[in-house]
Scaffold this motif. Structure first.
Motif, PDB file in Angstrom:
ATOM      1  N   ARG A 146      47.140  52.505  49.453  1.00  0.00           N
ATOM      2  CA  ARG A 146      47.941  53.315  48.497  1.00  0.00           C
ATOM      3  C   ARG A 146      47.138  53.523  47.316  1.00  0.00           C
ATOM      4  N   MET A 147      47.504  54.451  46.396  1.00  0.00           N
ATOM      5  CA  MET A 147      46.970  54.710  45.097  1.00  0.00           C
ATOM      6  C   MET A 147      48.020  55.131  44.080  1.00  0.00           C
ATOM      7  N   ARG A 148      47.698  54.630  42.938  1.00  0.00           N
ATOM      8  CA  ARG A 148      48.358  54.823  41.721  1.00  0.00           C
ATOM      9  C   ARG A 148      47.492  55.329  40.599  1.00  0.00           C
ATOM     10  N   PHE A 149      48.204  56.012  39.709  1.00  0.00           N
ATOM     11  CA  PHE A 149      47.305  56.637  38.576  1.00  0.00           C
ATOM     12  C   PHE A 149      47.652  55.591  37.238  1.00  0.00           C
ATOM     13  N   VAL A 150      46.664  54.718  36.723  1.00  0.00           N
ATOM     14  CA  VAL A 150      46.893  53.692  35.692  1.00  0.00           C
ATOM     15  C   VAL A 150      45.934  53.791  34.835  1.00  0.00           C
ATOM     16  N   ASP A 151      46.201  54.066  33.434  1.00  0.00           N
ATOM     17  CA  ASP A 151      45.222  53.790  32.265  1.00  0.00           C
ATOM     18  C   ASP A 151      44.029  55.116  32.433  1.00  0.00           C
ATOM     19  N   GLY A 152      44.300  56.199  33.205  1.00  0.00           N
ATOM     20  CA  GLY A 152      43.099  57.027  33.171  1.00  0.00           C
ATOM     21  C   GLY A 152      42.489  56.994  34.570  1.00  0.00           C
ATOM     22  N   MET A 174      42.654  52.465  43.297  1.00  0.00           N
ATOM     23  CA  MET A 174      42.833  52.218  44.895  1.00  0.00           C
ATOM     24  C   MET A 174      43.455  51.012  45.182  1.00  0.00           C
ATOM     25  N   GLU A 175      44.388  50.868  46.034  1.00  0.00           N
ATOM     26  CA  GLU A 175      44.941  49.637  46.355  1.00  0.00           C
ATOM     27  C   GLU A 175      45.590  49.612  47.888  1.00  0.00           C
ATOM     28  N   ARG A 176      45.589  48.384  48.293  1.00  0.00           N
ATOM     29  CA  ARG A 176      45.768  47.883  49.713  1.00  0.00           C
ATOM     30  C   ARG A 176      45.148  48.713  50.718  1.00  0.00           C
ATOM     31  N   ILE A 177      43.746  48.840  50.613  1.00  0.00           N
ATOM     32  CA  ILE A 177      43.041  49.562  51.670  1.00  0.00           C
ATOM     33  C   ILE A 177      42.892  48.633  52.771  1.00  0.00           C
ATOM     34  N   CYS A 178      43.245  48.978  54.122  1.00  0.00           N
ATOM     35  CA  CYS A 178      43.029  47.865  54.978  1.00  0.00           C
ATOM     36  C   CYS A 178      42.918  48.704  56.494  1.00  0.00           C
TER      37      CYS A 178
END
Length: 140
Positions: free
Chosen positions: A58-64, A68-72
């Motif tokens: 999953r990917m979120r847009f945070v502080d510019g 990239m998260e939960r890569i598996c």
């Protein structure tokens, strides 16, 4: 591997299934930490090999940053370049959304993998869900 941005409930459930298998069953992450309150704001990704879900993130847009998260990747599918493929796909989507830098919290055992893809470690080691991590960034 066919990579997709999650667009259907089935694709989302397939992504959750891969994540649950890798993080909860294999690595012992508590289920309530794996699926969290940030799922709704994230862009989810799924990778299929012959219609079987084998990779997720999953990917979120945070502080510019594109975070990239939960890569598996399922254990049986590792070593085929699928981790690299899904991360590069995420970076391409981030660029399409006018993002120019990405960030991730890498398990320390995967730090060299992310370095090989241009990520630089910017933090000391810290614990997340009982697993040592470092924060890494990259200009994309």
């Amino acid at each position: 591997m066919e990579l997709k941005i999650v667009n259907t409930e089935k694709e989302l459930q397939d992504a959750y299934k891969v994540r649950f298998t890798v993080f909860v069953e294999e690595q012992g992450v508590p289920e309530d930490l794996e699926i969290d309150e940030l799922e709704q704001e994230a862009l989810h990704f799924i990778g299929y090999e012959e219609e079987e879900p084998v990779a997720a993130s999953r990917m979120r847009f945070v502080d510019g940053y594109a975070k990239m998260e939960r890569i598996c990747v399922l254990q049986s599918q590792r070593g085929k370049g699928f981790g690299r493929d899904i991360l590069l796909f995420m970076e391409r989507i981030a660029k399409e959304k006018d993002m120019d830098k990405s960030k991730l919290n890498a398990q320390t055992r995967a730090e060299a993998f992310y370095q090989s893809l241009g990520y630089e470690t910017i933090s000391g080691e810290f614990m997340d869900a009982g697993i040592p991590h470092v924060t890494m960034t990259k200009s994309i």
